[in-house]
Design an enzyme around this catalytic site. Sequence first.
Site, mmCIF file in Angstrom:
data_model
loop_
_atom_site.group_PDB
_atom_site.id
_atom_site.type_symbol
_atom_site.label_atom_id
_atom_site.label_comp_id
_atom_site.label_asym_id
_atom_site.label_seq_id
_atom_site.Cartn_x
_atom_site.Cartn_y
_atom_site.Cartn_z
ATOM 1 C CD1 TRP A 228 47.126 51.529 41.021
ATOM 2 C CD2 TRP A 228 47.724 53.345 40.180
ATOM 3 N NE1 TRP A 228 46.383 51.551 39.797
ATOM 4 C CE2 TRP A 228 46.927 52.586 39.058
ATOM 5 C CE3 TRP A 228 48.746 54.540 39.466
ATOM 6 C CZ2 TRP A 228 46.765 53.163 37.770
ATOM 7 C CZ3 TRP A 228 48.507 54.868 38.210
ATOM 8 C CH2 TRP A 228 47.345 54.126 37.296
ATOM 9 C CG ASP A 395 37.831 44.963 33.911
ATOM 10 O OD1 ASP A 395 37.692 45.693 34.768
ATOM 11 O OD2 ASP A 395 38.758 44.028 33.954
ATOM 12 N NE ARG A 472 38.718 53.020 40.162
ATOM 13 C CZ ARG A 472 38.424 52.033 39.544
ATOM 14 N NH1 ARG A 472 37.332 51.249 40.095
ATOM 15 N NH2 ARG A 472 38.749 52.088 38.275
ATOM 16 C CE LYS A 505 40.895 42.830 36.835
ATOM 17 N NZ LYS A 505 41.192 43.812 35.617
ATOM 18 C CD1 TRP A 506 37.638 40.349 44.919
ATOM 19 C CD2 TRP A 506 36.334 38.226 45.370
ATOM 20 N NE1 TRP A 506 37.037 40.347 46.302
ATOM 21 C CE2 TRP A 506 36.511 39.047 46.391
ATOM 22 C CE3 TRP A 506 35.694 37.121 45.159
ATOM 23 C CZ2 TRP A 506 35.499 38.747 47.709
ATOM 24 C CZ3 TRP A 506 34.974 36.672 46.201
ATOM 25 C CH2 TRP A 506 34.900 37.464 47.437
ATOM 26 C CG ASP A 507 39.544 45.344 40.948
ATOM 27 O OD1 ASP A 507 40.252 45.426 41.615
ATOM 28 O OD2 ASP A 507 39.427 45.819 39.756
ATOM 29 C CG MET A 508 39.307 45.141 48.213
ATOM 30 S SD MET A 508 39.975 46.685 48.778
ATOM 31 C CE MET A 508 40.185 46.503 50.123
ATOM 32 C CG ASN A 509 39.320 48.994 42.219
ATOM 33 O OD1 ASN A 509 40.571 48.625 41.985
ATOM 34 N ND2 ASN A 509 38.579 48.527 41.313
ATOM 35 C CB CYS A 555 42.213 42.323 40.401
ATOM 36 S SG CYS A 555 42.573 44.010 39.857
ATOM 37 C CG ASP A 577 45.481 48.714 37.549
ATOM 38 O OD1 ASP A 577 45.077 47.699 37.573
ATOM 39 O OD2 ASP A 577 44.994 49.603 38.472
HETATM 40 C C1 GLA Z 1 41.032 48.164 38.906
HETATM 41 C C2 GLA Z 1 41.877 46.727 38.078
HETATM 42 C C3 GLA Z 1 41.788 47.222 36.800
HETATM 43 C C4 GLA Z 1 40.256 47.489 36.357
HETATM 44 C C5 GLA Z 1 39.561 48.523 37.092
HETATM 45 C C6 GLA Z 1 38.124 48.606 36.931
HETATM 46 O O1 GLA Z 1 41.898 49.362 38.883
HETATM 47 O O2 GLA Z 1 43.133 46.880 38.660
HETATM 48 O O3 GLA Z 1 42.460 46.005 36.135
HETATM 49 O O4 GLA Z 1 39.636 46.147 36.691
HETATM 50 O O5 GLA Z 1 39.773 48.380 38.479
HETATM 51 O O6 GLA Z 1 37.634 49.571 37.406
#
Ligand code: GLA
Length: 753
Positions: A228, A395, A472, A505-509, A555, A577
């Site tokens: 990361w 966001d 998370r 913005k399609w995220d996957m965390n 993302c 990030d």
């Molecule tokens: C991830 C993304 C960030 C932001 C956060 C929000 O870490 O990479 O850019 O969108 O999630 O929780």
Amino acid sequence: MIIIKKSHKKYSKYIWQKDENVPLKTDVTTITLQSPSATYAMAVTDDGYLLHLHWGAKVKGDLSYILFGKNPYTLAENLRDKGTFMDSVPLEFPCHGTGDYREPCIMVRDKNNASTVDLKFKGTRTMPGKPKLDGLPATFARLEEIDPECPAPENSYDCATVVITLEDDYLKLRAELFYTVFGDLDVITRSVKLTNFSDDTIYITRVLSSCVDFNHSDFDMLTLNGSWARERIPCRAPLHRGKQSIDSVKGESSHQSNPFFALLSPNTDEDTGEAYGFNLCYSGDFFAGVEVTQHGCTRAVMGLNPFDFSWKLEPGETFTAPECVMVYSNEGLGKMSRTYHDLYRNNLIRSEWNKKLRPVLINNWEATYFNFDTDKLIAIAKEAAKCGIEMLVLDDGWFGHRDSDNSSLGDWVPYEKKLPGGLSRLVGEVNALGMKFGLWFEPEMVSPDSDLYRAHPEWAIHIEGRELTESRGQYVLDFSNPAVIDNIKTQMKTILDSANIEYIKWDMNRQLTEIASTYLPVERQRELRHRYVLGVYELMEWLVTSYPHILLENCSGGGARFDPGMLYFSPQIWCSDNTDAIERLKIQYGTSICYPVSSIGSHVSDCPNHTVGRVTPFETRGNVAMVGTFGYELDITKIPSEDREKIPGQIARYKKYAHIMRDGDQYRLAHNTNYDAFVFVTKNKSEALLTVTQILARPNYPVLRLKLRGLNPEAEYTASDGNIYSGSALMNCGIEVPLSGDFDSRQVYFYKV
Ligand code: GLA
């Protein structure tokens, strides 16, 4: 061009078939794929083995003689037994269980619980264009989909495909190997389709998409590794005996290893030497293995990760494995990268935004994190609009009752406390400022504290009765279950139809753990890793076809899913990030090894940088972010006014130069501990943009003089310093770039006189 030829060679047959009655000759069918500078050749022996002959610099003529030379891996010299032969001959799609002990492409669990596969050649068919892969992203022939049953007219395609059919007569398992060549590029794509035509269930436990056997091991292996906030850092090392590999087992292509590797001649640099690139068009668990064999040969394989994988293939069913994109370059790493960039910009990224100027955005994440409301967002938008910024991206934190990362994923309804009047009021006000509006989603996730989880705890990926690991503060939804996808689709549709949302913005965390599904039967549990990715693709397919004008940015905790699979759906991906300009030089350099700058999400953020605490000049932050899809991620109402005043100038330069970087050729000039430099040149060589950044200033050294690449040597160019230089002087003598101070940076623009 695809050439299929049959030749008769007068050589002795293999010893295990030696029989006085067999004439001393054998039929060899050769299948040859030609691209502008490369040749890929295969051969089929008369007893049905599909062998590899050559991939590399372009050659003409029949290459089947290679199989009959004096090496231990050739047919003529292999005089001991079949097992020895199988373990040394170069194979195109190696099977497990019949004597080849190197990395195989395929293994099964059959009705006897045995794992052996023995595939023999049955035939070929060729077609213009390229068929779609079932449920999977892949390169395409052109934007209109190609229907294999109804080929496009002659001359209307820019690629051609050969399908080689192999079958195991015992298992009644068919493998169709798809190879596509692209007219103007040294690219070959490979994928595999398996069909069970027996009456029994066959479990596929391993199916890789590509294998290339080289007859030497004089290579370095280049991979893109990291973590990361430091994704895709190039790592180059000479091959050693035995196996070396990269993979992902996390359910995403990962921060740690990108689904890319290259084999390089030891002397290969940016401009010279051979490079063989392999890039899997897939966003989940992958495997890439390189093995230096007992004979000092190299086998390179790539595909779905066989780790924890099993797929139940019932009679009559098919299974399609993802596409591996293979690039050959005899002009160093630079040409390999430019070939990938060209292919992906022309034949992978579908979005209408691909070749358009993307709106300059401001994202509120590093500006506010979860601490915002409509008034704060409007204050940011107002200031941004004054500076010429064109889109506000909201966001994480706009939905459910999300004030931290501990709740509400899965409840995609506006958070009334922060956004009174909902999204329509906010978006209306943003639009009234002349700005577009974009929104963050994390569709694959659910928080334990959410209405969705309370209603459907069984929809999280988990093992019944076993504690589920939180990461998370969230769980992963079971995207193998169509009801889950439907639910998220309906929620997203409601939001997207409720306001003028022009970007997502399609995220996957988080990564997958306790991998099991309440939807799948017991014997299909090990399909979940792959079915999860197929479910993600299905939802993305719905999104981009239902809302084709929306600009989609992928993302994954920064850049954990920066892969060709995602590029098929989204023209840009948040690269990392880590927004520190100096760190970004490394990350963007590594990313450019196989992904075009048009896809690299990059923002100017505030200082001290939130990840590394470094302070860099605003100018440098702008120059670095411009080498990507440009935007800002800071509280524009709070940054120093001298920084804010620079924004309109930066935007003007970005708009003037964007096409050079987005559509042009990238030449990396230097990337070392002292400075970083690259130049982009338009395809017609009439414009170029050089960007140079000093890392730490050093006393009493000559002023940096950089030799450019890719210009027309015969042309003259006016530089932004007003001087006129010949292309040959710029490339052979170089141009002085005076830099002063740590992290100083310059852009120099050139246009043909
Ligand atoms: C991830 C993304 C960030 C932001 C956060 C929000 O870490 O990479 O850019 O969108 O999630 O929780």
